[in-house]
Design a protein around this motif. Structure first.
Motif, PDB file in Angstrom:
ATOM      1  N   LEU A  17       0.832  -1.213   0.000  1.00 39.82           N
ATOM      2  CA  LEU A  17       0.000   0.000   0.000  1.00 39.82           C
ATOM      3  C   LEU A  17       0.869   1.267   0.000  1.00 39.82           C
ATOM      4  CD1 LEU A  17      -3.054   0.543   0.086  1.00 39.82           C
ATOM      5  CD2 LEU A  17      -2.806   0.991   2.523  1.00 39.82           C
ATOM      6  N   LEU A 390     -11.428  -4.233  -3.682  1.00 47.69           N
ATOM      7  CA  LEU A 390     -11.410  -2.764  -3.573  1.00 47.69           C
ATOM      8  C   LEU A 390     -10.046  -2.204  -3.961  1.00 47.69           C
ATOM      9  CD1 LEU A 390     -13.247  -1.621  -0.320  1.00 47.69           C
ATOM     10  CD2 LEU A 390     -13.614  -0.821  -2.642  1.00 47.69           C
ATOM     11  N   PHE A 391      -9.006  -2.871  -3.446  1.00 46.56           N
ATOM     12  CA  PHE A 391      -7.652  -2.390  -3.726  1.00 46.56           C
ATOM     13  C   PHE A 391      -7.338  -2.481  -5.223  1.00 46.56           C
ATOM     14  CE2 PHE A 391      -3.014  -2.904  -3.985  1.00 46.56           C
ATOM     15  CZ  PHE A 391      -2.650  -1.718  -3.376  1.00 46.56           C
ATOM     16  N   ALA A 393      -9.528  -2.499  -7.671  1.00 50.85           N
ATOM     17  CA  ALA A 393     -10.330  -1.481  -8.380  1.00 50.85           C
ATOM     18  C   ALA A 393      -9.676  -0.107  -8.238  1.00 50.85           C
ATOM     19  CB  ALA A 393     -11.743  -1.456  -7.826  1.00 50.85           C
ATOM     20  N   LEU A 394      -9.167   0.157  -7.032  1.00 50.14           N
ATOM     21  CA  LEU A 394      -8.514   1.449  -6.789  1.00 50.14           C
ATOM     22  C   LEU A 394      -7.273   1.597  -7.686  1.00 50.14           C
ATOM     23  CD1 LEU A 394      -8.948   3.819  -4.801  1.00 50.14           C
ATOM     24  CD2 LEU A 394      -7.180   2.818  -3.379  1.00 50.14           C
ATOM     25  N   VAL A 397      -8.385   2.323 -11.211  1.00 53.27           N
ATOM     26  CA  VAL A 397      -8.901   3.683 -11.389  1.00 53.27           C
ATOM     27  C   VAL A 397      -7.763   4.715 -11.334  1.00 53.27           C
ATOM     28  CG1 VAL A 397     -10.405   5.453 -10.386  1.00 53.27           C
ATOM     29  CG2 VAL A 397     -11.213   3.120 -10.613  1.00 53.27           C
ATOM     30  N   VAL A 398      -6.814   4.518 -10.407  1.00 53.64           N
ATOM     31  CA  VAL A 398      -5.690   5.470 -10.334  1.00 53.64           C
ATOM     32  C   VAL A 398      -4.887   5.421 -11.631  1.00 53.64           C
ATOM     33  CG1 VAL A 398      -3.518   5.987  -9.161  1.00 53.64           C
ATOM     34  CG2 VAL A 398      -5.521   5.457  -7.825  1.00 53.64           C
ATOM     35  N   MET A 401      -6.779   7.064 -14.312  1.00 57.08           N
ATOM     36  CA  MET A 401      -6.820   8.517 -14.125  1.00 57.08           C
ATOM     37  C   MET A 401      -5.525   9.167 -14.649  1.00 57.08           C
ATOM     38  SD  MET A 401      -7.620  10.403 -10.571  1.00 57.08           S
ATOM     39  CE  MET A 401      -5.909  10.565 -10.126  1.00 57.08           C
ATOM     40  N   LEU A 404      -5.680   9.081 -18.368  1.00 52.60           N
ATOM     41  CA  LEU A 404      -6.601  10.116 -18.866  1.00 52.60           C
ATOM     42  C   LEU A 404      -5.928  11.489 -18.808  1.00 52.60           C
ATOM     43  CD1 LEU A 404      -9.920   8.947 -17.173  1.00 52.60           C
ATOM     44  CD2 LEU A 404      -9.515   9.110 -19.614  1.00 52.60           C
ATOM     45  N   GLY A 405      -5.180  11.687 -17.713  1.00 50.72           N
ATOM     46  CA  GLY A 405      -4.434  12.947 -17.579  1.00 50.72           C
ATOM     47  C   GLY A 405      -3.463  13.124 -18.743  1.00 50.72           C
ATOM     48  N   ILE A 407      -3.834  11.949 -21.782  1.00 48.23           N
ATOM     49  CA  ILE A 407      -4.588  12.326 -22.991  1.00 48.23           C
ATOM     50  C   ILE A 407      -4.938  13.815 -22.926  1.00 48.23           C
ATOM     51  CG2 ILE A 407      -6.775  11.974 -24.222  1.00 48.23           C
ATOM     52  CD1 ILE A 407      -6.537   9.069 -23.709  1.00 48.23           C
ATOM     53  N   LEU A 427     -10.003   6.474 -25.114  1.00 50.43           N
ATOM     54  CA  LEU A 427     -10.436   6.590 -23.715  1.00 50.43           C
ATOM     55  C   LEU A 427     -10.653   5.242 -23.004  1.00 50.43           C
ATOM     56  CD1 LEU A 427     -12.801   9.719 -23.901  1.00 50.43           C
ATOM     57  CD2 LEU A 427     -10.463   9.596 -23.064  1.00 50.43           C
ATOM     58  N   PHE A 431      -8.564   2.462 -19.143  1.00 53.64           N
ATOM     59  CA  PHE A 431      -8.988   1.538 -18.089  1.00 53.64           C
ATOM     60  C   PHE A 431      -8.500   0.131 -18.391  1.00 53.64           C
ATOM     61  CE2 PHE A 431     -11.817   5.096 -17.747  1.00 53.64           C
ATOM     62  CZ  PHE A 431     -11.985   5.250 -16.384  1.00 53.64           C
TER      63      PHE A 431
ATOM     64  N   LEU B  16     -11.897   5.216  -3.656  1.00 57.96           N
ATOM     65  CA  LEU B  16     -12.324   4.684  -4.950  1.00 57.96           C
ATOM     66  C   LEU B  16     -13.434   5.547  -5.550  1.00 57.96           C
ATOM     67  CD1 LEU B  16     -12.055   2.399  -7.015  1.00 57.96           C
ATOM     68  CD2 LEU B  16     -13.757   1.131  -5.734  1.00 57.96           C
ATOM     69  N   SER B  23     -12.220  10.609 -12.402  1.00 57.97           N
ATOM     70  CA  SER B  23     -11.907  10.059 -13.731  1.00 57.97           C
ATOM     71  C   SER B  23     -13.041  10.364 -14.703  1.00 57.97           C
ATOM     72  CB  SER B  23     -11.698   8.548 -13.659  1.00 57.97           C
ATOM     73  OG  SER B  23     -10.622   8.273 -12.826  1.00 57.97           O
ATOM     74  N   LEU B  26     -12.781  13.793 -15.708  1.00 58.72           N
ATOM     75  CA  LEU B  26     -11.702  13.978 -16.697  1.00 58.72           C
ATOM     76  C   LEU B  26     -12.180  13.622 -18.103  1.00 58.72           C
ATOM     77  CD1 LEU B  26      -8.324  12.693 -15.211  1.00 58.72           C
ATOM     78  CD2 LEU B  26      -8.791  14.911 -16.196  1.00 58.72           C
TER      79      LEU B  26
END
Lengths: 467, 357
Positions: A17, A390-391, A393-394, A397-398, A401, A404-405, A407, A427, A431, B16, B23, B26
């Motif tokens: 973590l 959860l971890f 998925a996190l 997503v990070v 993100m 995406l930044g 792009i 896009l 993911f 999350l 996201s 964005l």
């Protein structure tokens, strides 16, 4: 085993973590720095355009060195591209590194080359040169035919022949934008004493139409693997390198397109042979030399000079390429270990090298440890699936993100994809790349450790279609 | 689930959610940004083309009302109007530019004078460009203010001053360069170089002033690049400078002037302790095309420094027949292999050129 796992779970979870948090904090920090830097750069370009700074005869002459090994499909297009650049004073030195295909004969035939008795200074030791070819009709072009000695050796041979104070290392399967040289030379004109190296952005030519050595139409290819790589390149160059350049911590100027001060490169003995990561190795050694001689320097990345190159379009070639890159990274970091965490080497020893060591080199091992740990914990039923999901998925997503930044950075800076649908097509891959592609690359990079310790020095084969 | 486990679960879930929302934001932002920026570009391009066409029509129209009408019609499109005016002003001089100036005064001047105090650099820069193009002669107060601004605005002002060269504007440019805390010599060179002989007087007095060595070196370089041959006597004191960089530039500048009277000076510089100076001087001797220099060039061909040998070969080629004869002789001797190799390369080049002709 179950007890051991139960014992390891808390410490391992915390370790992973923390690693995950620090790594992504760095990436987000680079992204934020890059946004500021790209906006500043865009403003600078408008300013330069506004004040009409016109090139005159006193630009710095550049020697372009293009090593070529079995490039028969693309060599004529690439050399034609290099000869048609918009730059007043430059020479193009193509080094045929003992190709076993028709690379040399195609060059001789197309450019009507004849053997020349050019005299040069052999400042760097290289494999024997068989012949040098020129044609007065192409006064800028020199072709060297030498015995195979790998890329670094070919670049050194080109350095021996080169005449000008700056040299540009270019891959002979790449295409430069017509004004790329003009743009990449700017830091050397603005700050000639401090600038030692500058690199432009590498973008993927898959799916693009290239005619007469120039890019004519740009679009997103259908190949999924290449789409992942487009995102990856945008993130690495527009995010990572812009950010690292701002902190003067750039250790890599891409071997496909980089401009260097020749006097410094000659002072450190040229490219080091027997390495598969000659581009990073050169920059790290240049930095070491200048730190040791207490001279200020800057290594710059510029987001607008563009070099187009073909990305591997199948898993085997991609794996081979990334394996080599990671072995190159390990080799360079191992060779420069005395600088690591050493305050004598300033920002290189305290920031740049530790970053590459902890996050780029060790990163795949930590990632693999996480996956193995998950599998074992699942087998022995000592895992909390809710946390794990959860971890994961996190993490996805990070990762998305940050992509995406990147792009967004592309939209802020270049906007080279003229159609909005190309951007829309990219896009979802922001993911998706975190789901299978990323794990595959981690596997390849871990395997690179094994190959490194086995002493593997091969470049690996990459299938390319050519232009 | 323990309390800490519960807390960790909520932190993970919360993070999350926040990141997923960010996201999504964005993605929407990228799409909207592309949509609006494309729209704005199209709008700008349309009005820019339209205004440019109207301006070109106006320039060929003798109706005095045309200027006024155009200015009032486009007052509400300052962006495209500014760019269209700047683009035309770069290409058009004389009475036509006066017509453009009239449009500027009616439609933009009040706004532009306000923009000069804007906190945004780009606005100040554009304002400086417009005022310098359309307010002739330059207003001294305005020039002084612009020359104290940030480097891009200062350079824009200097570049604009160079568009209307006079002894006064040239003095402003030199003054700006000499008071610039970190001058970008490349840019100054690009601005000054096209002024050519108009720089002579100011450059002569600058060469006499005690300045920082790099500034003096820049002036010497500039004198040679143009080249300003009447400044030759003013360059002579620099050949014995203790500063190697200054001697290199003096050798290069004198060489570029190609003056017959520089022969003894270049011969002296060909024996300078620094090889860089020697290399420059040797090439300069070739440009003079005087066979008297052959012994010096033949000596230079034996220099331990590759660049000196290379330039000696070039210089001998420039001399024509006598130089070729010297290269032949050097290629046949066996005492100095490096000199022989260089001479052979020169002969090969000559042969290739001969065959081509």
């Amino acid at each position: 085993m179950r007890n051991l796992l139960i014992f390891l779970i808390p410490s391992s979870s915390i370790l992973i973590l923390i690693y995950f948090l620090i790594l992504n904090t760095f990436y987000i920090f680079f992204l934020v720095v890059a946004i500021g830097e790209l906006l500043r750069y865009r403003r600078l370009l408008i300013i330069l355009k506004t004040i009409e700074v016109l090139p005159v005869s006193l630009v710095k002459p550049v020697s372009i060195i293009a090593p070529a090994f079995n490039e028969q499909n693309s060599i004529v297009q690439s050399v034609s591209n290099l000869l048609s650049l918009d730059y007043p004073v430059y020479e193009v030195i193509v080094v045929n590194d003992g190709s076993s295909d028709e690379t040399l004969s195609r060059l001789i035939e197309h450019f009507k080359l004849k053997q020349s008795s050019l005299v040069f200074r052999k400042s760097l030791e290289t494999k024997p040169i068989r012949a040098i070819y020129t044609n007065p009709e192409y006064p800028r072009l020199i072709v060297i035919d030498k015995e195979n000695g790998k890329k670094a050796d070919a670049l050194n041979a080109g350095l021996n022949i080169s005449r000008y104070p700056l040299f540009c290392a270019v891959d002979s399967d790449s295409v430069l934008d017509r004004d790329a040289l003009q743009k990449v030379v700017r830091p050397f004109l603005e700050d000639p004493e401090k600038t030692i190296a500058a690199g432009g952005i590498i973008r993927l030519s898959n799916g693009c139409v290239i005619e007469k050595g120039q890019l004519k139409r740009l679009s997103i290819p259908r190949n999924i693997l290449v789409r992942f790589q487009i995102i990856e390149y945008l993130r690495a160059f527009l995010g990572g390198r812009v950010g690292l350049s701002r902190l003067n911590s750039l250790l890599i100027v891409s071997g496909a397109f980089g401009l260097f001060r020749k006097d410094i490169v000659m002072a450190i003995g040229g490219y080091r042979k027997n390495t598969v990561g000659e581009d990073m190795d050169l920059v790290v050694r240049m930095r070491q030399y200048l730190h040791e001689n207490k001279k200020p320097f800057a290594v710059r990345f510029l987001p607008d000079p563009i070099c187009w190159t073909e990305a591997p379009s199948n898993l085997r070639s991609l794996g081979s390429q990334r394996n080599r890159w990671h072995r190159g990274l390990i080799e360079t970091l191992a060779a420069s270990r005395k600088m690591l965490f050493n305050p004598r080497y300033g920002v290189t020893g305290l920031l740049a090298l530790p970053f590459y060591f902890i996050f780029e080199m060790v990163g795949p091992l930590v990632e693999l440890y996480g996956y193995l740990f998950f599998i074992l914990a699942s087998i022995f039923r000592v895992i909390n699936y809710t946390y794990a999901a959860l971890f994961f998925a996190l993490a996805v997503v990070v990762g998305a993100m940050i992509s995406l930044g990147s792009i967004l950075l592309e939209e802020f800076s270049q906007r080279r994809y003229p159609r909005a649908k190309d951007i829309l097509a990219l896009l979802p891959y922001c993911f998706l790349e975190n789901i299978i592609y990323r794990q595959y690359l981690s596997y390849v990079r871990v395997k690179a450790f094994i190959d490194y310790f086995k002493g593997k020095k091969e470049w690996g084969k990459i299938e390319k279609k050519g232009f | 689930m323990t309390l800490s486990g519960h807390l960790a679960y909520h932190i993970l879930l919360g993070s999350l959610e926040i990141l997923a929302i960010f996201s999504a934001f964005l993605i929407v932002f990228i799409i909207l940004y592309r949509y609006f920026s494309s729209r704005r570009e199209r709008w700008f391009e349309y009005h820019y083309q339209r205004i440019t066409e109207e301006l070109l029509d106006m320039l060929t129209n003798s109706d005095p009302k045309a200027t006024e009408n155009l200015a009032f019609r486009n007052k509400n499109y300052p962006g495209p109007l500014t760019h269209a005016l700047l683009d035309l002003a770069r290409r058009i001089k004389g009475p036509e530019r006066q017509k453009l100036a009239a449009v500027f005064k009616l439609a933009l001047e009040a706004k532009v004078r306000k923009d000069l105090r804007s906190p945004f650099l780009l606005r100040r820069l554009t304002a400086a460009r417009l005022l310098e193009f359309f307010s002739e002669p330059p207003e001294p107060e305005l020039v002084q203010r612009l020359l104290k601004d940030k480097p891009p605005v200062r350079l824009a002002a200097i570049s604009a001053l160079a568009n209307a060269p006079s002894s006064q504007t040239i003095r402003y440019i030199f003054q700006a360069l000499e008071t610039d805390p970190s001058p970008n010599y490349q840019t100054y060179l690009e601005i000054l170089f096209p002024l050519g002989e108009a720089l002579e007087n100011e450059l002569r007095s600058a060469l006499k002033r005690p300045l920082q060595p790099e500034l003096t070196a820049f002036y010497i370089e500039l004198a040679g690049l143009i080249p300003l041959r009447r400044l030759y006597p003013d360059l002579l004191p620099f050949i014995s400078s203790e500063n190697k960089e200054i001697r290199i530039r003096a050798a290069r500048a004198i060489s570029r002037m190609e003056l017959p009277e520089s022969l003894p000076v270049l011969m002296k510089l060909a024996n300078d302790p620094a090889w860089e100076v020697q290399a420059q001087a040797v090439l300069g001797l070739g440009w003079l095309k005087n066979p008297e220099v052959i012994p010096v060039l033949s000596q230079a061909l034996r220099s331990p420094h590759w660049h000196v040998r290379l330039n000696a070969k070039e210089a001998l080629l420039l001399l024509g027949e006598p130089g070729i004869a010297c290269l032949k002789k050097m290629s046949e001797q066996t005492e100095d292999r490096f000199a022989a190799d260089m001479a052979k390369m020169g002969l090969k080049e000559y042969q290739e050129l001969y065959e081509k002709i």
